[in-house]
Design a protein around this motif. Structure first.
Motif, PDB file in Angstrom:
ATOM      1  N   UNK A 116     -11.333  30.594 -40.509  1.00  0.00           N
ATOM      2  CA  UNK A 116     -11.065  31.285 -41.766  1.00  0.00           C
ATOM      3  C   UNK A 116     -11.412  32.763 -41.631  1.00  0.00           C
ATOM      4  N   UNK A 117     -10.918  33.549 -42.586  1.00  0.00           N
ATOM      5  CA  UNK A 117     -11.235  34.969 -42.576  1.00  0.00           C
ATOM      6  C   UNK A 117     -12.715  35.237 -42.709  1.00  0.00           C
ATOM      7  N   UNK A 118     -13.410  34.437 -43.538  1.00  0.00           N
ATOM      8  CA  UNK A 118     -14.851  34.639 -43.708  1.00  0.00           C
ATOM      9  C   UNK A 118     -15.610  34.247 -42.453  1.00  0.00           C
ATOM     10  N   UNK A 119     -15.156  33.211 -41.769  1.00  0.00           N
ATOM     11  CA  UNK A 119     -15.823  32.795 -40.532  1.00  0.00           C
ATOM     12  C   UNK A 119     -15.582  33.800 -39.418  1.00  0.00           C
ATOM     13  N   UNK A 120     -14.461  34.526 -39.484  1.00  0.00           N
ATOM     14  CA  UNK A 120     -14.115  35.467 -38.426  1.00  0.00           C
ATOM     15  C   UNK A 120     -15.187  36.543 -38.262  1.00  0.00           C
ATOM     16  N   UNK A 156     -15.183  24.525 -44.016  1.00  0.00           N
ATOM     17  CA  UNK A 156     -14.223  24.548 -42.912  1.00  0.00           C
ATOM     18  C   UNK A 156     -12.784  24.291 -43.346  1.00  0.00           C
ATOM     19  N   UNK A 157     -12.586  23.912 -44.591  1.00  0.00           N
ATOM     20  CA  UNK A 157     -11.237  23.628 -45.043  1.00  0.00           C
ATOM     21  C   UNK A 157     -10.379  24.865 -45.113  1.00  0.00           C
ATOM     22  N   UNK A 158      -9.134  24.749 -44.750  1.00  0.00           N
ATOM     23  CA  UNK A 158      -8.197  25.862 -44.844  1.00  0.00           C
ATOM     24  C   UNK A 158      -7.921  26.130 -46.322  1.00  0.00           C
ATOM     25  N   UNK A 159      -8.373  27.266 -46.861  1.00  0.00           N
ATOM     26  CA  UNK A 159      -8.237  27.518 -48.307  1.00  0.00           C
ATOM     27  C   UNK A 159      -6.798  27.455 -48.790  1.00  0.00           C
ATOM     28  N   UNK A 160      -5.867  27.957 -47.990  1.00  0.00           N
ATOM     29  CA  UNK A 160      -4.460  27.958 -48.403  1.00  0.00           C
ATOM     30  C   UNK A 160      -3.943  26.523 -48.552  1.00  0.00           C
ATOM     31  N   UNK A 161      -4.239  25.689 -47.547  1.00  0.00           N
ATOM     32  CA  UNK A 161      -3.775  24.303 -47.585  1.00  0.00           C
ATOM     33  C   UNK A 161      -4.433  23.549 -48.734  1.00  0.00           C
TER      34      UNK A 161
END
Length: 505
Positions: A387-391, A485-490
């Motif tokens: 995710x962007x935050x994890x990046x 860890x979930x993909x926010x968009x999905x």
């Protein structure tokens, strides 16, 4: 009465030749005192100087880059003065016939863009260095190090076209950028390889005659150049308003006190008793040599900035930051080559990487993070692996993991077989070790969404009653269930679909 400042800068740039300008001694900085000397640079009787051709070539590159008129024949002169760090009691410089004249540098942006004239560029040798036992004015004794004697310099003298401390700092930054792009000077002001003296005067606004000038020395950073000029301009105005006479003098900037201090009366050219150097022949510049040097000039900062804006679609500010130094511009272009997303690359290099480097006082050439690391991170984000935050977490851990032994850019490069230094911390290492890989599997996320909706029936009812904020809560619960860890968009798409489906039953 309103006053106007008139400022001209004299910038000395140490050239990156391996040896000195008139002898074969090393010009390396930081060696033990008086270990890089010989009879020539110490001015022993009977010795003769021999011109360093590479020093002339470097000076010619600067002249070409700034649009100067280059003299086909120039001459060295002896500048006579006595000082303990000048063993010959004269400095070999140029006076009446300099190497180049009448160039310019542009500063500012848009309507505020301004052309600053360059009066001359000439070659000269450096003097030695005095090391004082304490503050210069109160030192019990001083030691002299002659290592710097004979190190090649170019002096770039501007016209008095600058009207504010901010313009002076901008001009100096642009001048330094050109020197570094040409790879003829490292631009290190703290080590003295780039030194700036400022001539400053004030006059009533609208007047054309120049006022009496003072020379300010000992400014070892862009910020100190600006601070010193701000102080000196106000000091001169206060003296004029008090009816006091301005004295032409040389003053030293004391950064700790934030003041300029009188050093000595300012010399005129005739005080140095210039006369032609009898031991050196004139420097003759052939057209073929100039053509060869011109053909090898790199893309300069202004041209590269314009290309970054047009080729990569970057805002003028971003393009300016990324082309401020040649190594930084090269780094950015390598990231874009590896991951063709110019704006994302710009954001990560400008904000995240430069922020960490500035925090640690490092240059881009010392970066613990390589271009490949940034490209790998951008790839992991764009592919939804993280995710962007994890990046940001991954980036900082890669940086800090390699910070303990910063390898420099060369050591970070892949070899021809595609291998990387096994001891380095990579983006993949951190993602795996920290368990940061994003869950994007639709089936797995659908199961989690169903569990969240079943466990929060009241919130679901509120959402269907029109309370849109309830949806944000449900997203948060789903992210919590995936431990972030979930993909926010999905997850957003699945939640919307499930709520719409259930509402239609």
């Amino acid at each position: 009465m309103a006053y106007e400042a008139v400022i001209g800068l004299e910038v000395h740039a140490q050239l990156l030749t391996r040896s000195k300008i008139f002898c074969g001694c090393s010009s390396t900085f930081g060696e033990a005192p008086n270990t890089q000397t010989c009879p020539v640079c110490l001015g022993m009787p009977g010795v003769l100087p021999v011109m360093n051709r590479e020093a002339v070539a470097f000076a010619l590159k600067m002249a070409l880059a700034t649009g100067c008129t280059i003299a086909r024949s120039s001459r060295f002169a002896r500048k006579n003065y006595f000082y303990p760090d000048l063993p010959k009691n004269y400095q070999i410089s140029q006076y009446e016939l300099p190497l180049a004249q009448h160039g310019s540098i542009e500063i500012g942006e848009g309507p505020g863009r301004k052309r600053v004239g360059i009066r001359r560029i000439h070659l000269e040798e450096d003097a030695g260095k005095l090391v004082h036992a304490g503050a210069m004015e109160s030192a019990a004794f001083s030691l002299v190090d002659f290592n710097r004697c004979g190190v090649p310099l170019i002096e770039v003298v501007s016209e008095p076209d600058l009207r504010s401390p901010e313009e002076a700092a901008d001009y100096l930054k642009k001048l330094r950028a050109i020197l570094v792009y040409l790879e003829i000077c490292d631009g290190n002001m703290e080590e003295g390889s780039l030194r700036c003296d400022a001539n400053v005067s004030v006059r009533p606004a609208g007047a054309t005659a120049l006022g009496v000038k003072t020379e300010v020395k000992n400014m070892n950073s862009f910020r100190n150049v600006q601070r010193a000029l701000e102080y000196e301009i106000q000091r001169l105005i206060k003296r004029l308003e008090a009816g006091e006479r301005i004295v032409q003098e040389t003053r030293l900037w004391d950064a700790d006190q934030g003041v300029t201090l009188s050093m000595r009366s300012k010399e005129e050219a005739h005080d140095y008793r210039y006369f032609p150097e009898p031991d050196l022949v004139p420097v003759v510049v052939e057209e073929a040599w100039l053509d060869a040097l011109r053909a090898r000039l790199p893309e300069l900062p202004d041209a590269r900035k314009a290309r970054f804006a047009s080729q990569y679609g970057l805002p003028a500010y971003d393009a300016g930051v990324l082309t401020a130094s040649r190594p930084l511009a090269d780094f950015y272009e390598e990231v874009v080559r590896l991951h063709p997303d110019p704006k994302a690359a710009s954001n990560w290099v400008m904000v995240e990487l430069l922020g960490l480097l500035n925090r640690d006082g490092l240059e881009i050439t010392q970066s613990p993070v390589g271009a490949q690391d940034v490209a790998d991170l951008l790839g992991a984000v764009s592919s939804a692996k993280i995710s962007g935050s994890a990046a940001k977490t991954v980036f900082e851990k890669v940086y800090d993991g390699n910070r303990v032994r910063p390898p420099g850019l060369a050591a970070q490069a892949r070899d021809r077989a595609g291998r990387t230094d096994a001891a380095r911390v990579t983006v993949t290492d951190v993602i795996t070790r920290e368990g940061l890989e994003q869950i994007s599997d639709a089936d797995e996320l659908a199961r989690i969404v169903d569990e969240v909706l079943a466990a929060n029936a009241g919130v679901v009812a509120e959402f269907r009653a029109g309370k849109e904020k309830s949806f944000t809560f449900l997203v948060g619960q789903a992210m919590r269930a995936t431990r972030g860890k979930g993909n926010p968009k999905v997850l957003n798409e699945l939640l919307r679909a499930r709520l719409a489906r259930d509402a239609g039953k």
